[in-house]
Design a protein around this motif. Structure first.
Motif, short mmCIF file in Angstrom:
data_model
loop_
_atom_site.label_atom_id
_atom_site.label_comp_id
_atom_site.label_asym_id
_atom_site.label_seq_id
_atom_site.Cartn_x
_atom_site.Cartn_y
_atom_site.Cartn_z
N LYS A 1 -0.92 -6.32 -10.59
CA LYS A 1 -1.03 -4.92 -10.99
C LYS A 1 -2.10 -4.21 -10.18
CE LYS A 1 0.93 -3.10 -13.81
NZ LYS A 1 2.22 -2.37 -13.75
N GLN A 2 -3.22 -4.89 -9.93
CA GLN A 2 -4.26 -4.29 -9.10
C GLN A 2 -3.76 -4.01 -7.69
OE1 GLN A 2 -7.70 -6.92 -9.44
NE2 GLN A 2 -8.73 -5.40 -10.70
N HIS A 3 -2.98 -4.97 -7.18
CA HIS A 3 -2.43 -4.76 -5.83
C HIS A 3 -1.52 -3.54 -5.83
CE1 HIS A 3 -0.72 -5.63 -1.92
NE2 HIS A 3 0.49 -5.57 -2.44
N GLU A 4 -0.64 -3.43 -6.84
CA GLU A 4 0.22 -2.26 -6.92
C GLU A 4 -0.61 -0.99 -7.06
OE1 GLU A 4 2.90 -2.74 -10.14
OE2 GLU A 4 4.24 -4.11 -9.07
N THR A 5 -1.67 -1.05 -7.87
CA THR A 5 -2.52 0.13 -8.06
C THR A 5 -3.20 0.52 -6.75
OG1 THR A 5 -2.93 -0.48 -10.36
CG2 THR A 5 -4.47 1.06 -9.35
N ARG A 6 -3.68 -0.49 -6.00
CA ARG A 6 -4.33 -0.18 -4.70
C ARG A 6 -3.34 0.44 -3.73
NH1 ARG A 6 -6.97 -5.16 -5.67
NH2 ARG A 6 -5.39 -6.26 -4.43
N VAL A 7 -2.11 -0.09 -3.73
CA VAL A 7 -1.09 0.49 -2.84
C VAL A 7 -0.83 1.94 -3.21
CG1 VAL A 7 1.34 0.38 -2.19
CG2 VAL A 7 -0.01 -1.73 -2.31
N ILE A 8 -0.71 2.20 -4.53
CA ILE A 8 -0.45 3.57 -4.99
C ILE A 8 -1.63 4.47 -4.68
CG2 ILE A 8 -0.09 4.97 -7.05
CD1 ILE A 8 1.46 2.60 -8.23
N GLN A 9 -2.84 3.99 -4.96
CA GLN A 9 -4.03 4.80 -4.71
C GLN A 9 -4.19 5.10 -3.22
OE1 GLN A 9 -7.16 2.52 -6.55
NE2 GLN A 9 -6.88 3.51 -8.55
N ASN A 10 -3.91 4.10 -2.39
CA ASN A 10 -3.99 4.33 -0.93
C ASN A 10 -2.98 5.38 -0.50
OD1 ASN A 10 -6.04 2.46 -0.62
ND2 ASN A 10 -4.64 0.77 -0.14
N GLU A 11 -1.77 5.29 -1.08
CA GLU A 11 -0.75 6.28 -0.71
C GLU A 11 -1.14 7.67 -1.20
OE1 GLU A 11 2.64 7.59 1.13
OE2 GLU A 11 1.71 5.58 1.22
N VAL A 12 -1.68 7.73 -2.43
CA VAL A 12 -2.12 9.02 -2.96
C VAL A 12 -3.28 9.57 -2.12
CG1 VAL A 12 -3.18 10.16 -4.94
CG2 VAL A 12 -1.33 8.55 -5.29
N ALA A 13 -4.19 8.67 -1.70
CA ALA A 13 -5.33 9.11 -0.88
C ALA A 13 -4.84 9.65 0.46
CB ALA A 13 -6.30 7.94 -0.68
N ASN A 14 -3.84 8.95 1.05
CA ASN A 14 -3.30 9.43 2.32
C ASN A 14 -2.65 10.80 2.15
OD1 ASN A 14 -4.13 7.13 3.66
ND2 ASN A 14 -2.19 6.05 3.30
N GLN A 15 -1.85 10.95 1.08
CA GLN A 15 -1.20 12.24 0.85
C GLN A 15 -2.24 13.32 0.56
OE1 GLN A 15 2.17 12.57 -1.62
NE2 GLN A 15 3.19 10.73 -0.86
N SER A 16 -3.28 12.96 -0.20
CA SER A 16 -4.33 13.94 -0.50
C SER A 16 -5.04 14.39 0.77
CB SER A 16 -5.34 13.34 -1.48
OG SER A 16 -6.37 14.25 -1.76
N ALA A 17 -5.34 13.41 1.64
CA ALA A 17 -6.00 13.75 2.90
C ALA A 17 -5.09 14.63 3.76
CB ALA A 17 -6.38 12.47 3.65
N ASN A 18 -3.79 14.30 3.78
CA ASN A 18 -2.85 15.10 4.57
C ASN A 18 -2.71 16.51 3.99
OD1 ASN A 18 -2.38 12.97 6.31
ND2 ASN A 18 -0.63 12.21 5.12
N ILE A 19 -2.64 16.58 2.64
CA ILE A 19 -2.52 17.91 2.01
C ILE A 19 -3.74 18.75 2.31
CG2 ILE A 19 -2.49 19.08 -0.21
CD1 ILE A 19 -0.69 16.83 -1.23
#
Length: 527
Positions: free
Chosen positions: A26-44
Motif C-alpha cells: 500500500k505504501q508503494h502504491e501511495t508513493r506511486v500516486i503521490q509521485n504522479e500527483v507531484a509531477n502533475q502539480s509541478a506541471n500545472i
C-alpha cells in the motif's frame, strides 16, 4: 497449553508478516500516486506560470503600441483590443484607465459598468497594486475579485508612460475559470485542482467522488507578487491505474495461510499427543487382553475339569471294561498253563495287552482333555475321529439315563485343521447341555449330525428337550447367563464355546422351540 501458545505465536507471526507486506504494498502504491500527483502539480504550476506570463506579455505589447502611438482613437484601440481578446481567451475584458482612475475606453463595451465597479473596488482595496505598478513601472496583479457574471478573477495593471509621463493604466481583467480551464484542457490534466488565495477558493475543479483527504498535495506559487496555493488530488483514472487487488490478496491469503499453519501445527501436535496416549492405551489394552486371555484360559480349563466330573461315570465304565478282561484272563492264565493249553495262554496275554493299550489310550485322551490347551497349535486331524472321541466320554451316561443317542455322521469326512481339545470341549458342552435338557422329558433324544458343504464342516447337536424361552435367545452366549437351576450350571459353557468357534473362523447358531427341543449348528472352515 504449550502447543496452543506456539500455535498462537505462529498465527501472530504470519499475521504480522501479512499485514507488513500489505502495508508495504500500500505504501508503494501511495508513493506511486503521490509521485504522479507531484509531477502533475509541478506541471500545472509551470503551465499556469508560463501561460499567465505569456498573457501578460501580450498585454505589455499592446501597452507598448499605445505608448508609441501616444494614444489611439477609440475605434482603432477597440478593434485592437477585441482582436487581442480573440486570441487571448483568458481575458474577461480590457480597459484604459486614466491617471485619475477613470475608465476611458472598455472592450467589450458591455463590460464598462462591471469594470467601473471593479475599479471602484480597486480604489478601495487595491491601492497597493496600483502604487506598485506606478512606482516600479511594471506589471502588478490585484488580489482576487468576484466577477458579476459569476466566478472569480483578478486584475492586471500595466502603467502607461508615453513620452515618459504617466498616463494611466491598461487594465486586463482575467477570469480564473477561463484561464485555468483553458490551461488544464490544453495540458490534458485530469487531476482535481483547487486554487486558494488568502484562505479563499478562487478556482476549483474537483469531481464529487474525489476524496479530498487522500494523497492531497499542496503547492505554493508566486506570480507577479501574488501568492496562490494549489491543491492537487489523484484523479479516479490515476487511482484505478495505480491501485490493484494485490495488497488485499496478499493480506487475505497471508492471514489464511497463517491460520492454516497455526491450526495445522496445533492439530498435528494434538494428533501426536493422542497417538502417544493411544499407544499407552493400546499397551494397557494388550495387557488387559493378556489378563483376559489368561482368565479365559483358566475358565476354559475349569470348565473342562467340571466336564470331567460329569463324565466320570462314562470314564469309569470305559476303564472298567478293559480291567475286567485283564482280570479274567489273569485268573484263567494258571489254569491254561496247568492244562498245557499254550494257545489259550498266548491269546490271554494278547487280550491283556490289547486291553492295556485301550486303557492307556483312554487315560491319555483324558489327560489331554484335562490339561490347558489354550496355547496348543492347530493340527490337522480327521473330522470323524474328532467327533467320535467327543462322543466316547458320554455314551455310557446316555445309556444309563435312558437317553436315545442318534448319530448321523457322514463317512469319510475331510480332515480339519483346529485345536483338537478346544473343539472337543465345544462338542462336549453342547452334548452335556442336550443331556440336561431331556433329563426330565418323557421322550429323551439327543442327536449329532455332521456333513460337508461348500468347503465347510457342519456339525449339528439337537435334542427333544424343553427348549429355550424366546426372551433368553439373545443372551445364551453371554458369560454367566444360564437357564439351568442354581448350582447346576456356571453360565460359561456356551460363551466359551462361542469364543472358541469364532477364534477358529467359524460360526455357531441356535434354533429352539419350547417343549419341542433345541438345535445348535456349528460351521468350521476346511483347509
Amino acid at each position: 497449553m504449550k502447543y496452543q501458545i506456539i500455535a498462537c505465536l505462529i498465527l501472530c507471526l504470519g499475521a504480522t508478516l501479512s499485514i507488513g507486506s500489505w502495508h508495504h504494498l500500500k505504501q508503494h502504491e501511495t508513493r506511486v500516486i503521490q509521485n504522479e500527483v507531484a509531477n502533475q502539480s509541478a506541471n500545472i504550476t509551470k503551465v499556469i506560470r508560463v501561460q499567465l506570463t505569456e498573457q501578460v506579455q501580450s498585454l505589455k505589447r499592446m501597452a507598448k503600441r499605445w505608448e508609441y502611438s501616444n494614444g489611439t482613437p477609440f475605434d482603432q484601440w477597440h478593434f485592437d483590443a477585441l482582436n487581442f481578446m480573440t486570441y487571448e481567451q483568458a481575458y474577461h475584458s480590457l480597459a484604459w484607465v486614466d491617471k485619475y482612475n477613470s475608465i476611458q475606453w472598455v472592450a467589450p463595451i458591455k463590460q464598462k459598468s462591471e469594470n467601473q465597479h471593479l475599479l471602484n473596488e480597486i480604489s478601495q482595496y487595491h491601492n497597493n497594486a496600483l502604487k506598485q505598478a506606478r512606482t516600479t513601472r511594471t506589471v502588478a496583479i490585484s488580489q482576487s475579485v468576484k466577477l458579476t457574471h459569476g466566478g472569480k478573477g483578478f486584475l492586471v495593471f500595466l502603467p502607461l508612460y508615453p513620452k515618459g509621463e504617466f498616463d494611466g493604466y491598461i487594465v486586463g481583467v482575467f477570469s480564473f475559470n477561463k484561464l485555468l480551464s483553458l490551461i488544464l484542457e490544453n495540458g490534458h490534466f485530469d487531476t482535481p485542482v483547487t486554487i486558494m488565495e488568502a484562505g479563499q477558493i478562487v478556482y476549483q475543479q474537483v469531481p464529487e467522488n474525489t476524496r479530498i483527504d487522500q494523497n492531497m498535495l499542496q503547492t505554493k506559487m508566486t506570480v507577479y507578487g501574488r501568492h496562490w496555493e494549489i491543491y492537487n488530488w489523484p484523479s479516479q483514472s490515476l487511482l484505478n491505474k495505480s491501485t490493484s487487488m494485490l495488497p488485499s490478496m496478499v493480506l487475505t491469503f497471508g492471514l489464511c495461510i497463517s491460520l492454516l499453519l497455526s491450526f495445522s501445527f496445533y492439530f498435528a501436535r494434538q494428533v501426536e499427543r493422542k497417538k502417544v496416549e493411544l499407544e499407552a492405551k493400546n499397551d494397557e489394552l494388550r495387557q488387559k487382553n493378556k489378563e483376559i486371555a489368561n482368565t479365559q484360559s483358566q475358565l476354559v480349563h475349569s470348565t473342562k475339569l467340571a466336564s470331567l466330573g460329569e463324565m466320570a461315570t462314562g470314564i469309569a465304565h470305559e476303564l472298567n471294561q478293559p480291567l475286567q478282561v485283564i482280570s479274567m484272563n489273569t485268573e484263567m492264565g494258571p489254569e491254561y498253563l496247568a492244562q498245557s493249553k499254550h494257545n489259550r495262554v498266548v491269546k490271554a496275554f494278547t487280550d491283556i495287552m490289547q486291553q492295556v493299550d485301550r486303557a492307556q489310550s483312554i487315560i491319555k485322551q483324558l489327560r489331554c482333555f484335562g490339561r490347558d490347551s489354550a496355547h496348543d497349535e492347530h493340527q490337522t486331524i480327521s473330522s470323524n475321529e474328532l467327533i467320535n472321541s467327543s462322543l466316547m466320554f458320554l455314551k455310557r451316561q446316555f445309556v444309563s439315563k435312558n437317553i436315545e443317542m442318534r448319530e448321523n455322521i457322514a463317512p469319510a469326512l475331510p480332515h480339519i485343521k483346529c485345536n483338537k481339545i478346544q473343539i472337543e470341549q465345544v462338542l462336549l458342552n453342547l452334548l452335556v447341555n442336550a443331556r440336561d435338557a431331556v433329563e426330565d422329558c418323557d421322550e429323551k433324544i439327543v442327536g449329532i449330525k455332521a456333513f460337508q458343504k461348500d468347503r465347510r464342516l457342519f456339525i449339528e447337536v439337537y435334542d427333544s428337550g424343553i427348549g429355550i424361552p424366546l426372551e433368553a435367545m439373545d443372551k445364551i452366549f453371554d458369560p454367566f447367563f444360564t437357564t439351568k437351576e442354581v448350582g447346576k450350571g456356571t453360565g460359561l459353557g456356551l460363551s466359551i464355546s462361542h469364543a472358541i468357534i469364532e477364534q477358529h473362523g467359524g460360526e455357531i447358531k441356535v434354533e429352539s422351540e419350547l417343549d419341542k427341543g433345541t438345535k445348535f449348528m456349528l460351521q468350521l472352515p476346511l483347509p
